[in-house]
Design a protein around this motif. Sequence first.
Motif, PDB file in Angstrom:
ATOM      1  N   ARG A 244       0.842  -1.192   0.000  1.00  0.00           N
ATOM      2  CA  ARG A 244       0.000   0.000   0.000  1.00  0.00           C
ATOM      3  C   ARG A 244       0.873   1.237   0.000  1.00  0.00           C
ATOM      4  NH1 ARG A 244      -2.602  -0.354   6.137  1.00  0.00           N
ATOM      5  NH2 ARG A 244      -0.712   0.250   7.284  1.00  0.00           N
ATOM      6  N   GLN A 245       0.295   2.314  -0.474  1.00  0.00           N
ATOM      7  CA  GLN A 245       1.001   3.592  -0.499  1.00  0.00           C
ATOM      8  C   GLN A 245       0.024   4.698  -0.170  1.00  0.00           C
ATOM      9  OE1 GLN A 245       3.281   4.306  -4.054  1.00  0.00           O
ATOM     10  NE2 GLN A 245       4.565   5.816  -3.019  1.00  0.00           N
ATOM     11  N   GLY A 246       0.266   5.324   0.974  1.00  0.00           N
ATOM     12  CA  GLY A 246      -0.555   6.441   1.387  1.00  0.00           C
ATOM     13  C   GLY A 246      -0.016   7.738   0.826  1.00  0.00           C
ATOM     14  N   PRO A 247      -0.792   8.821   0.930  1.00  0.00           N
ATOM     15  CA  PRO A 247      -0.354  10.114   0.397  1.00  0.00           C
ATOM     16  C   PRO A 247       0.958  10.566   1.028  1.00  0.00           C
ATOM     17  CG  PRO A 247      -2.672  10.167   1.035  1.00  0.00           C
ATOM     18  CD  PRO A 247      -2.122   8.877   1.536  1.00  0.00           C
ATOM     19  N   GLY A 248       1.941  10.855   0.214  1.00  0.00           N
ATOM     20  CA  GLY A 248       3.217  11.329   0.708  1.00  0.00           C
ATOM     21  C   GLY A 248       4.058  10.293   1.418  1.00  0.00           C
ATOM     22  N   LYS A 249       3.690   9.022   1.275  1.00  0.00           N
ATOM     23  CA  LYS A 249       4.414   7.968   1.977  1.00  0.00           C
ATOM     24  C   LYS A 249       5.073   7.018   0.988  1.00  0.00           C
ATOM     25  CE  LYS A 249       1.339   7.940   6.001  1.00  0.00           C
ATOM     26  NZ  LYS A 249       0.477   7.103   6.860  1.00  0.00           N
ATOM     27  N   ASP A 250       6.064   6.272   1.479  1.00  0.00           N
ATOM     28  CA  ASP A 250       6.680   5.230   0.668  1.00  0.00           C
ATOM     29  C   ASP A 250       5.749   4.031   0.560  1.00  0.00           C
ATOM     30  OD1 ASP A 250       9.945   5.824   2.125  1.00  0.00           O
ATOM     31  OD2 ASP A 250       8.988   6.723   0.366  1.00  0.00           O
ATOM     32  N   ARG A 251       5.998   3.200  -0.448  1.00  0.00           N
ATOM     33  CA  ARG A 251       5.218   1.978  -0.590  1.00  0.00           C
ATOM     34  C   ARG A 251       5.535   1.046   0.574  1.00  0.00           C
ATOM     35  NH1 ARG A 251       4.003  -0.102  -6.512  1.00  0.00           N
ATOM     36  NH2 ARG A 251       3.222   2.032  -6.431  1.00  0.00           N
ATOM     37  N   GLU A 252       4.515   0.495   1.176  1.00  0.00           N
ATOM     38  CA  GLU A 252       4.644  -0.283   2.403  1.00  0.00           C
ATOM     39  C   GLU A 252       4.148  -1.711   2.181  1.00  0.00           C
ATOM     40  OE1 GLU A 252       2.040   1.101   5.450  1.00  0.00           O
ATOM     41  OE2 GLU A 252       2.789  -0.270   6.987  1.00  0.00           O
ATOM     42  N   PHE A 253       4.912  -2.676   2.667  1.00  0.00           N
ATOM     43  CA  PHE A 253       4.515  -4.073   2.603  1.00  0.00           C
ATOM     44  C   PHE A 253       3.320  -4.315   3.519  1.00  0.00           C
ATOM     45  CE2 PHE A 253       4.586  -8.550   2.450  1.00  0.00           C
ATOM     46  CZ  PHE A 253       4.546  -9.034   3.752  1.00  0.00           C
TER      47      PHE A 253
ATOM     48  N   TYR B 177      -3.991   0.458  -2.507  1.00  0.00           N
ATOM     49  CA  TYR B 177      -3.507  -0.898  -2.263  1.00  0.00           C
ATOM     50  C   TYR B 177      -3.214  -1.573  -3.602  1.00  0.00           C
ATOM     51  CZ  TYR B 177      -4.583  -0.668   2.684  1.00  0.00           C
ATOM     52  OH  TYR B 177      -4.581  -0.336   4.023  1.00  0.00           O
ATOM     53  N   PHE B 178      -2.057  -2.211  -3.666  1.00  0.00           N
ATOM     54  CA  PHE B 178      -1.587  -2.846  -4.885  1.00  0.00           C
ATOM     55  C   PHE B 178      -1.309  -4.326  -4.638  1.00  0.00           C
ATOM     56  CE2 PHE B 178      -0.665   1.084  -7.197  1.00  0.00           C
ATOM     57  CZ  PHE B 178      -0.519   1.993  -6.161  1.00  0.00           C
ATOM     58  N   CYS B 179      -1.650  -5.183  -5.598  1.00  0.00           N
ATOM     59  CA  CYS B 179      -1.145  -6.544  -5.546  1.00  0.00           C
ATOM     60  C   CYS B 179       0.015  -6.645  -6.543  1.00  0.00           C
ATOM     61  CB  CYS B 179      -2.221  -7.574  -5.843  1.00  0.00           C
ATOM     62  SG  CYS B 179      -3.104  -7.418  -7.406  1.00  0.00           S
ATOM     63  N   ALA B 180       0.957  -7.515  -6.218  1.00  0.00           N
ATOM     64  CA  ALA B 180       2.164  -7.641  -7.021  1.00  0.00           C
ATOM     65  C   ALA B 180       2.638  -9.084  -7.025  1.00  0.00           C
ATOM     66  CB  ALA B 180       3.256  -6.736  -6.464  1.00  0.00           C
ATOM     67  N   ALA B 181       3.334  -9.471  -8.084  1.00  0.00           N
ATOM     68  CA  ALA B 181       3.784 -10.851  -8.247  1.00  0.00           C
ATOM     69  C   ALA B 181       5.298 -10.916  -8.311  1.00  0.00           C
ATOM     70  CB  ALA B 181       3.183 -11.456  -9.510  1.00  0.00           C
ATOM     71  N   SER B 182       5.821 -11.968  -7.699  1.00  0.00           N
ATOM     72  CA  SER B 182       7.262 -12.172  -7.630  1.00  0.00           C
ATOM     73  C   SER B 182       7.582 -13.656  -7.799  1.00  0.00           C
ATOM     74  CB  SER B 182       7.781 -11.684  -6.271  1.00  0.00           C
ATOM     75  OG  SER B 182       9.123 -12.063  -6.072  1.00  0.00           O
ATOM     76  N   TYR B 183       8.758 -13.956  -8.311  1.00  0.00           N
ATOM     77  CA  TYR B 183       9.222 -15.344  -8.329  1.00  0.00           C
ATOM     78  C   TYR B 183       9.706 -15.776  -6.946  1.00  0.00           C
ATOM     79  CZ  TYR B 183       9.147 -15.459 -13.439  1.00  0.00           C
ATOM     80  OH  TYR B 183       8.769 -15.458 -14.755  1.00  0.00           O
TER      81      TYR B 183
ATOM     82  N   GLN C 266      -8.201   2.036  -4.199  1.00  0.00           N
ATOM     83  CA  GLN C 266      -8.155   2.998  -3.103  1.00  0.00           C
ATOM     84  C   GLN C 266      -9.007   2.543  -1.926  1.00  0.00           C
ATOM     85  OE1 GLN C 266      -6.247   5.773  -2.833  1.00  0.00           O
ATOM     86  NE2 GLN C 266      -7.056   6.124  -0.769  1.00  0.00           N
ATOM     87  N   VAL C 267      -8.411   2.626  -0.749  1.00  0.00           N
ATOM     88  CA  VAL C 267      -9.118   2.375   0.508  1.00  0.00           C
ATOM     89  C   VAL C 267      -9.053   3.647   1.324  1.00  0.00           C
ATOM     90  CG1 VAL C 267      -9.088   1.086   2.671  1.00  0.00           C
ATOM     91  CG2 VAL C 267      -8.646  -0.096   0.500  1.00  0.00           C
TER      92      VAL C 267
END
Length: 120
Positions: A36-45, A92-98, A115-116
């Motif tokens: 997730r990434q809030g306004p003015g914030k870094d992307r957070e796990f 909120y983002f979903c992402a895929a990784s190996y 958006q939440v």
Amino acid sequence: VQLQASGGGSVQAGGSLRLSCAAGRTFNNYVVGWFRQGPGKDREFVAVTDKVGGSPMYGDSVKGRFTISRDSAERMVYLQMNNLKPEDTAAYFCAASYRYGSSPTLYTYWGQGTQVTVSS
């Protein structure tokens, strides 16, 4: 792999939402996590589960409130969010990784955000 997140919305504090991430045909080759990434914030796990839906891992700020699950047959990953707080407001983002892990740098494929917004 293509990813599409949905299920965001506006709720009051204490409420719940369920986010969904729909994935493409190569879904089973990947770990899928939520960030997730809030306004003015870094992307957070936020959360991740392994390729078979086990080994859930959560960010400290959501432990005990959020639950990640995976339905491989439907190629879906869900994030059940309970007892929402205003500080959970974010895209909120979903992402895929190996590879399994919590660092955004591990994730190659990203869906669009949903958006939440949590009001007090």
